[in-house]
Design a protein around this motif. Structure first.
Motif, PDB file in Angstrom:
ATOM      1  N   VAL A 105      -4.742   0.137   2.110  1.00  0.00           N
ATOM      2  CA  VAL A 105      -3.627   0.820   2.767  1.00  0.00           C
ATOM      3  C   VAL A 105      -3.204  -0.040   3.954  1.00  0.00           C
ATOM      4  N   VAL A 106      -1.909  -0.398   3.987  1.00  0.00           N
ATOM      5  CA  VAL A 106      -1.438  -1.420   4.924  1.00  0.00           C
ATOM      6  C   VAL A 106      -0.273  -0.898   5.767  1.00  0.00           C
ATOM      7  N   ASP A 107      -0.260  -1.276   7.028  1.00  0.00           N
ATOM      8  CA  ASP A 107       0.943  -1.123   7.840  1.00  0.00           C
ATOM      9  C   ASP A 107       1.127  -2.386   8.658  1.00  0.00           C
ATOM     10  N   ILE A 108       2.387  -2.824   8.744  1.00  0.00           N
ATOM     11  CA  ILE A 108       2.719  -4.069   9.433  1.00  0.00           C
ATOM     12  C   ILE A 108       3.808  -3.789  10.462  1.00  0.00           C
ATOM     13  N   GLY A 148      11.484  -7.332  13.629  1.00  0.00           N
ATOM     14  CA  GLY A 148      12.759  -6.709  13.281  1.00  0.00           C
ATOM     15  C   GLY A 148      12.543  -5.705  12.180  1.00  0.00           C
ATOM     16  N   ASN A 149      13.634  -5.201  11.598  1.00  0.00           N
ATOM     17  CA  ASN A 149      13.475  -4.194  10.553  1.00  0.00           C
ATOM     18  C   ASN A 149      14.071  -4.640   9.228  1.00  0.00           C
ATOM     19  N   ARG A 150      14.286  -5.946   9.068  1.00  0.00           N
ATOM     20  CA  ARG A 150      14.749  -6.466   7.791  1.00  0.00           C
ATOM     21  C   ARG A 150      13.561  -6.770   6.887  1.00  0.00           C
ATOM     22  N   MET A 151      13.829  -6.804   5.569  1.00  0.00           N
ATOM     23  CA  MET A 151      12.758  -7.134   4.635  1.00  0.00           C
ATOM     24  C   MET A 151      12.498  -8.631   4.584  1.00  0.00           C
ATOM     25  N   SER A 152      13.505  -9.428   4.923  1.00  0.00           N
ATOM     26  CA  SER A 152      13.319 -10.878   4.921  1.00  0.00           C
ATOM     27  C   SER A 152      13.705 -11.422   6.288  1.00  0.00           C
ATOM     28  N   GLY A 153      13.105 -12.542   6.674  1.00  0.00           N
ATOM     29  CA  GLY A 153      13.441 -13.154   7.959  1.00  0.00           C
ATOM     30  C   GLY A 153      12.641 -12.607   9.120  1.00  0.00           C
ATOM     31  N   ASN A 154      11.821 -11.563   8.865  1.00  0.00           N
ATOM     32  CA  ASN A 154      10.989 -11.008   9.933  1.00  0.00           C
ATOM     33  C   ASN A 154       9.708 -11.809  10.087  1.00  0.00           C
ATOM     34  N   ARG A 155       9.132 -11.728  11.251  1.00  0.00           N
ATOM     35  CA  ARG A 155       7.802 -12.275  11.481  1.00  0.00           C
ATOM     36  C   ARG A 155       6.865 -11.147  11.905  1.00  0.00           C
ATOM     37  N   MET A 156       5.638 -11.242  11.475  1.00  0.00           N
ATOM     38  CA  MET A 156       4.652 -10.201  11.772  1.00  0.00           C
ATOM     39  C   MET A 156       4.199 -10.265  13.226  1.00  0.00           C
ATOM     40  N   THR A 157       3.992  -9.098  13.810  1.00  0.00           N
ATOM     41  CA  THR A 157       3.412  -9.016  15.154  1.00  0.00           C
ATOM     42  C   THR A 157       2.060  -8.302  15.140  1.00  0.00           C
ATOM     43  N   GLU A 158       1.814  -7.508  14.086  1.00  0.00           N
ATOM     44  CA  GLU A 158       0.551  -6.770  13.999  1.00  0.00           C
ATOM     45  C   GLU A 158       0.338  -6.313  12.562  1.00  0.00           C
ATOM     46  N   ILE A 159      -0.938  -6.256  12.143  1.00  0.00           N
ATOM     47  CA  ILE A 159      -1.274  -5.764  10.812  1.00  0.00           C
ATOM     48  C   ILE A 159      -2.555  -4.947  10.886  1.00  0.00           C
ATOM     49  N   CYS A 160      -2.581  -3.892  10.084  1.00  0.00           N
ATOM     50  CA  CYS A 160      -3.810  -3.119   9.917  1.00  0.00           C
ATOM     51  C   CYS A 160      -3.978  -2.834   8.428  1.00  0.00           C
ATOM     52  N   ILE A 161      -5.202  -3.025   7.931  1.00  0.00           N
ATOM     53  CA  ILE A 161      -5.519  -2.797   6.518  1.00  0.00           C
ATOM     54  C   ILE A 161      -6.778  -1.947   6.434  1.00  0.00           C
ATOM     55  N   VAL A 162      -6.714  -0.891   5.669  1.00  0.00           N
ATOM     56  CA  VAL A 162      -7.905  -0.079   5.380  1.00  0.00           C
ATOM     57  C   VAL A 162      -8.218  -0.236   3.897  1.00  0.00           C
ATOM     58  N   ARG A 163      -9.408  -0.723   3.618  1.00  0.00           N
ATOM     59  CA  ARG A 163      -9.846  -0.940   2.235  1.00  0.00           C
ATOM     60  C   ARG A 163     -10.578   0.318   1.753  1.00  0.00           C
ATOM     61  N   MET A 164     -10.216   0.782   0.544  1.00  0.00           N
ATOM     62  CA  MET A 164     -10.762   2.034   0.035  1.00  0.00           C
ATOM     63  C   MET A 164     -11.151   1.883  -1.436  1.00  0.00           C
ATOM     64  N   ARG A 165     -12.138   2.667  -1.844  1.00  0.00           N
ATOM     65  CA  ARG A 165     -12.382   2.882  -3.272  1.00  0.00           C
ATOM     66  C   ARG A 165     -12.121   4.358  -3.530  1.00  0.00           C
ATOM     67  N   GLY A 166     -11.070   4.607  -4.297  1.00  0.00           N
ATOM     68  CA  GLY A 166     -10.633   5.989  -4.434  1.00  0.00           C
ATOM     69  C   GLY A 166     -10.259   6.539  -3.073  1.00  0.00           C
ATOM     70  N   PHE A 200       8.846  -2.787   2.001  1.00  0.00           N
ATOM     71  CA  PHE A 200       9.019  -3.447   3.295  1.00  0.00           C
ATOM     72  C   PHE A 200       7.768  -4.231   3.669  1.00  0.00           C
ATOM     73  N   ASP A 201       6.630  -3.560   3.752  1.00  0.00           N
ATOM     74  CA  ASP A 201       5.390  -4.224   4.191  1.00  0.00           C
ATOM     75  C   ASP A 201       4.988  -5.331   3.215  1.00  0.00           C
ATOM     76  N   TYR A 202       5.100  -5.050   1.933  1.00  0.00           N
ATOM     77  CA  TYR A 202       4.687  -6.029   0.925  1.00  0.00           C
ATOM     78  C   TYR A 202       5.531  -7.297   1.002  1.00  0.00           C
ATOM     79  N   ASN A 203       6.835  -7.149   1.125  1.00  0.00           N
ATOM     80  CA  ASN A 203       7.703  -8.335   1.159  1.00  0.00           C
ATOM     81  C   ASN A 203       7.579  -9.112   2.461  1.00  0.00           C
ATOM     82  N   VAL A 204       7.366  -8.427   3.570  1.00  0.00           N
ATOM     83  CA  VAL A 204       7.114  -9.138   4.824  1.00  0.00           C
ATOM     84  C   VAL A 204       5.861  -9.995   4.686  1.00  0.00           C
ATOM     85  N   LEU A 205       4.808  -9.403   4.112  1.00  0.00           N
ATOM     86  CA  LEU A 205       3.562 -10.150   3.947  1.00  0.00           C
ATOM     87  C   LEU A 205       3.735 -11.301   2.962  1.00  0.00           C
TER      88      LEU A 205
END
Length: 467
Positions: free
Chosen positions: A10-13, A17-35, A96-101
């Motif tokens: 589960v990811v949030d970035i 900016g708020n475009r899908m392309s041309g943005n640069r990341m400033t922060e990321i959080c990922i929670v890894r889960m099984r089920g 959004f998050d997937y394409n930024v990454l």
């Protein structure tokens, strides 16, 4: 594999900016889960290597000083790859998050690919009837705590709780399986739009109108099939479509019965409402006319000018060069004086590089009355080049026909009439039309239609019209 045994991240970035392309990341959080079981969490600020705009800092609280000592993306890319390995990529508005990454990985020449799952789509299917599926409104509606909004970790923690609820609600995993395989395109809806509004859209020609929370029009489009065209916006991957879909709360539509009136109606509405996400037709384009008036010598003077310049105009052009070319031809055909057609000449009008047929009115070698007679003939010839006619089109139902009225070569508007009615002249059509203002774009629409279809649906004034 059972959906409760799958690996998910589960990811949030947060970005610059708020475009899908041309943005640069400033922060990321990922929670890894099984089920629905949390296995691990990864969180980091990222130096975007560009300045963070003030409005983003106001929204997220992340400023340039905070990221100054943070790692750049290349330094954490390996960690992110390992953390998301073998996982289904989950996010709220996942594209959004997937394409930024993905774009960040492209910058370091790596092709990042994961299966995707969107909690907006899942929520619409498994928790129907919510007024808004934005993360904040959805969490409020189903009592999920959302702390530290618009920061990667805060939004990820809330999305994890939402995702756990969704996992348990889909007991046999059928909904999850459908979305993971990407077989349910209609699920890609704007988070604030009620599904019922889309379901009411017809599969016919017309205009569709997107509105924001305050019912302000943000986009106007035309379609041969309204429902299909609207849906295409929802699963488009462009930044413009993504941003627009985040602001759509309401959809209106106008059925026109045919594509030509849909194009004309779209142009008219864009000029009237100036929607933020429409670009092409918003910029006004000047229109030029061949004008005529009597000058101080009583001689009929011709000129090319802007439409609003004079009341006595003959022909409208949306390209000044075309207007000048037609006036030159008019001058040559009727032996007019270049000087009194507003072409630059020296003392002797025969000095014009092309036009040599003046009979001497400028030197008082010809009577003004005789010259004006030819000038009037020239005016009549212009009128004859622009006949009055209608373009017949299908109506909104089988019981009516549609027509577009053209007078003097100028678009007047369109109307609908009983298909069995008999019209004996174009003046009879006047009572049925909805008056419109011609402009560059309506001119182009009519010209393009005639170029494509010819005169198969054109009925001229001298013919009785049976619609």
């Amino acid at each position: 594999m059972n959906h409760l045994e799958n690996l998910y991240c589960v990811v949030d970035i947060e970005t610059t900016g708020n475009r899908m392309s041309g943005n640069r990341m400033t922060e990321i959080c990922i929670v890894r889960m099984r089920g629905d079981t949390i296995l691990d969490k990864y969180s980091s600020l990222i130096d975007p290597e560009v300045l963070i705009p003030d409005y983003i800092t106001t929204l997220t609280g992340i400023d340039n000083a905070m990221v100054a000592s943070a790692p750049v993306f290349a330094d954490v890319a390996e960690d992110i790859l390992n953390f998301t390995k073998d996982c289904i990529f989950v996010a709220h508005n996942v594209n959004f998050d997937y394409n930024v990454l993905r774009n960040e990985f492209k910058r370091i020449d790596h092709d990042f690919k994961r299966k995707k799952l969107c909690t907006v789509r899942l929520s619409r299917e498994l928790i129907p009837g919510i007024n808004s599926y934005s993360l904040g409104k959805l969490c409020d509606a189903i009592d999920i705590p959302l702390i530290n909004r618009h920061r990667a970790e805060g939004d990820t923690d809330a999305t994890v709780i939402l995702f756990q609820k969704l996992l348990t609600m889909d007991k046999d995993g059928a909904v999850f399986d459908k979305f993971v395989k990407g077989t349910f395109k209609e699920g890609t809806f704007p988070p604030h739009l009620e599904r019922s509004q889309f379901d009411e859209l017809p599969e016919t020609a017309g205009v569709y109108i997107f509105k924001d929370k305050g019912h302000k029009i943000i986009y106007i489009g035309k379609a041969i099939n309204i429902r299909k065209r609207v849906l295409s916006h929802f699963y488009s991957k462009t930044s413009k479509s993504y941003l627009m879909c985040q602001e759509i709360f309401y959809i209106d539509h106008i059925v026109t019965g045919n594509e030509l009136v849909a194009l004309l109606q779209e142009s008219d509405l864009i000029k009237k409402h100036y929607p933020r996400f429409n670009v092409v037709q918003k910029k006004p384009k000047p229109a030029y006319q061949i004008l005529h008036y009597k000058n101080q010598l009583g001689i009929i003077q011709f000129a090319v000018g802007l439409v609003k310049s004079y009341d006595y105009s003959v022909v409208t052009h949306y390209n000044r060069a075309h207007a000048v070319e037609q006036l030159e031809q008019l001058c040559a055909n009727h032996n007019l004086c270049p000087r009194y057609c507003s072409f630059k000449t020296q003392e002797d009008c025969t000095s014009h590089y092309k036009l040599k047929n003046c009979k001497g009115v400028c030197k008082k070698e010809e009577l003004v009355s005789l010259y004006n007679l030819r000038a009037q003939q020239a005016i009549e010839s212009l009128h004859n080049q622009n006949p009055n006619y209608i373009i017949k089109q299908p109506g909104r139902t089988h019981e009516e026909s549609c027509f577009i009225l053209i007078k003097g070569g100028e678009y007047q508007g369109y109307g609908y009439i009983d298909r069995y009615a008999t019209i004996n002249s174009l003046s009879d059509c006047e009572d049925f039309i909805e008056r419109k203002v011609a402009n560059f774009h309506t001119n182009q629409i009519i010209r393009a239609y005639l170029k494509k279809y010819g005169e198969q649906n054109v009925i001229y004034e001298e013919n009785a019209v049976e619609l």
